[in-house]
Design a protein around this motif. Structure first.
Motif, PDB file in Angstrom:
ATOM      1  N   MET A   1       0.846  -1.170   0.000  1.00  0.00           N
ATOM      2  CA  MET A   1       0.000   0.000   0.000  1.00  0.00           C
ATOM      3  C   MET A   1       0.896   1.239   0.000  1.00  0.00           C
ATOM      4  SD  MET A   1      -3.040   0.972   2.694  1.00  0.00           S
ATOM      5  CE  MET A   1      -3.765  -0.637   2.531  1.00  0.00           C
ATOM      6  N   LYS A   2       0.483   2.222  -0.777  1.00  0.00           N
ATOM      7  CA  LYS A   2       1.274   3.451  -0.885  1.00  0.00           C
ATOM      8  C   LYS A   2       0.511   4.607  -0.254  1.00  0.00           C
ATOM      9  CE  LYS A   2       2.871   1.628  -5.232  1.00  0.00           C
ATOM     10  NZ  LYS A   2       1.738   0.781  -5.637  1.00  0.00           N
TER      11      LYS A   2
ATOM     12  N   TRP B   1      -0.441  -0.971  11.871  1.00  0.00           N
ATOM     13  CA  TRP B   1      -0.278   0.165  10.955  1.00  0.00           C
ATOM     14  C   TRP B   1       0.973   0.000  10.097  1.00  0.00           C
ATOM     15  CZ3 TRP B   1      -3.258   4.765  10.345  1.00  0.00           C
ATOM     16  CH2 TRP B   1      -4.454   4.744  11.047  1.00  0.00           C
ATOM     17  N   ARG B   2       2.032  -0.537  10.641  1.00  0.00           N
ATOM     18  CA  ARG B   2       3.247  -0.778   9.860  1.00  0.00           C
ATOM     19  C   ARG B   2       3.004  -1.835   8.794  1.00  0.00           C
ATOM     20  NH1 ARG B   2       7.519  -3.902  13.046  1.00  0.00           N
ATOM     21  NH2 ARG B   2       6.002  -5.498  12.505  1.00  0.00           N
ATOM     22  N   ASP B   3       2.404  -2.960   9.187  1.00  0.00           N
ATOM     23  CA  ASP B   3       2.271  -4.093   8.276  1.00  0.00           C
ATOM     24  C   ASP B   3       1.106  -3.949   7.305  1.00  0.00           C
ATOM     25  OD1 ASP B   3       4.410  -5.103   9.677  1.00  0.00           O
ATOM     26  OD2 ASP B   3       3.226  -6.539  10.839  1.00  0.00           O
ATOM     27  N   VAL B   4      -0.038  -3.495   7.780  1.00  0.00           N
ATOM     28  CA  VAL B   4      -1.212  -3.413   6.909  1.00  0.00           C
ATOM     29  C   VAL B   4      -1.159  -2.173   6.018  1.00  0.00           C
ATOM     30  CG1 VAL B   4      -3.733  -3.195   6.843  1.00  0.00           C
ATOM     31  CG2 VAL B   4      -2.641  -4.781   8.453  1.00  0.00           C
ATOM     32  N   PHE B   5      -0.797  -1.037   6.589  1.00  0.00           N
ATOM     33  CA  PHE B   5      -0.765   0.191   5.799  1.00  0.00           C
ATOM     34  C   PHE B   5       0.616   0.480   5.214  1.00  0.00           C
ATOM     35  CE2 PHE B   5      -4.368   1.473   8.822  1.00  0.00           C
ATOM     36  CZ  PHE B   5      -5.336   0.951   7.969  1.00  0.00           C
TER      37      PHE B   5
ATOM     38  N   LEU C   1      -5.517  -5.966   1.523  1.00  0.00           N
ATOM     39  CA  LEU C   1      -6.261  -6.081   2.784  1.00  0.00           C
ATOM     40  C   LEU C   1      -6.626  -7.536   3.064  1.00  0.00           C
ATOM     41  CD1 LEU C   1      -8.545  -2.918   2.484  1.00  0.00           C
ATOM     42  CD2 LEU C   1      -6.576  -3.225   4.019  1.00  0.00           C
ATOM     43  N   ALA C   2      -7.070  -8.255   2.053  1.00  0.00           N
ATOM     44  CA  ALA C   2      -7.409  -9.672   2.232  1.00  0.00           C
ATOM     45  C   ALA C   2      -6.192 -10.486   2.653  1.00  0.00           C
ATOM     46  CB  ALA C   2      -8.005 -10.239   0.946  1.00  0.00           C
ATOM     47  N   ASN C   3      -5.043 -10.199   2.068  1.00  0.00           N
ATOM     48  CA  ASN C   3      -3.810 -10.911   2.430  1.00  0.00           C
ATOM     49  C   ASN C   3      -3.410 -10.657   3.876  1.00  0.00           C
ATOM     50  OD1 ASN C   3      -3.553 -12.037  -0.101  1.00  0.00           O
ATOM     51  ND2 ASN C   3      -2.078 -10.516  -0.826  1.00  0.00           N
ATOM     52  N   ASN C   4      -3.861  -9.534   4.439  1.00  0.00           N
ATOM     53  CA  ASN C   4      -3.568  -9.199   5.836  1.00  0.00           C
ATOM     54  C   ASN C   4      -4.765  -9.474   6.755  1.00  0.00           C
ATOM     55  OD1 ASN C   4      -0.789  -7.828   6.178  1.00  0.00           O
ATOM     56  ND2 ASN C   4      -1.568  -7.022   4.251  1.00  0.00           N
TER      57      ASN C   4
END
Length: 109
Positions: A1-2, A23-27, A73-76
């Motif tokens: 995600m950018k 927040w680090r991993d998902v965003f 998002l699905a992968n996380n």
């Protein structure tokens, strides 16, 4: 995600370490300072995690297109609660972070 912009730079959390990881991993936000510092950066500003009750007014602008965003998002394992079209060929999806904060992510359609 950018990620490009976030409207609030203090994130309320019951567990700041869990929130930081989310927040680090998902965003995909980069970390600032030493490895032991729990500070992330978005739009050249530090993002910090503070003790507090969840908020429902976060807006995160990203450069991604909707299909890639949904896949990420699905992968996380992050569920999309709501999806809506916006002006100028944009789309917004609503998710909850690990602390119950509501985050509206605006992406390209």
């Amino acid at each position: 995600m950018k990620a490009r912009k976030l409207n609030h730079k203090k994130i309320p959390a019951q567990d700041p370490n869990r929130a930081f990881r989310f927040w680090r991993d998902v965003f995909d936000l980069p970390q600032s300072g030493a490895q032991t510092d729990r500070i992330l950066v978005v739009d050249h500003e530090d993002l910090t995690f503070v003790q507090g009750q969840p908020r429902a007014d976060f807006e995160l602008l990203v450069r991604d297109h909707l299909p890639e965003l949904k896949k990420h998002l699905a992968n996380n394992f992050v569920a999309i609660e709501k999806e809506e079209e916006r002006f100028n060929n944009k789309v917004a999806v609503t998710v909850k972070d690990s602390e119950g904060n509501t985050v509206v992510i605006e992406a390209n359609a």
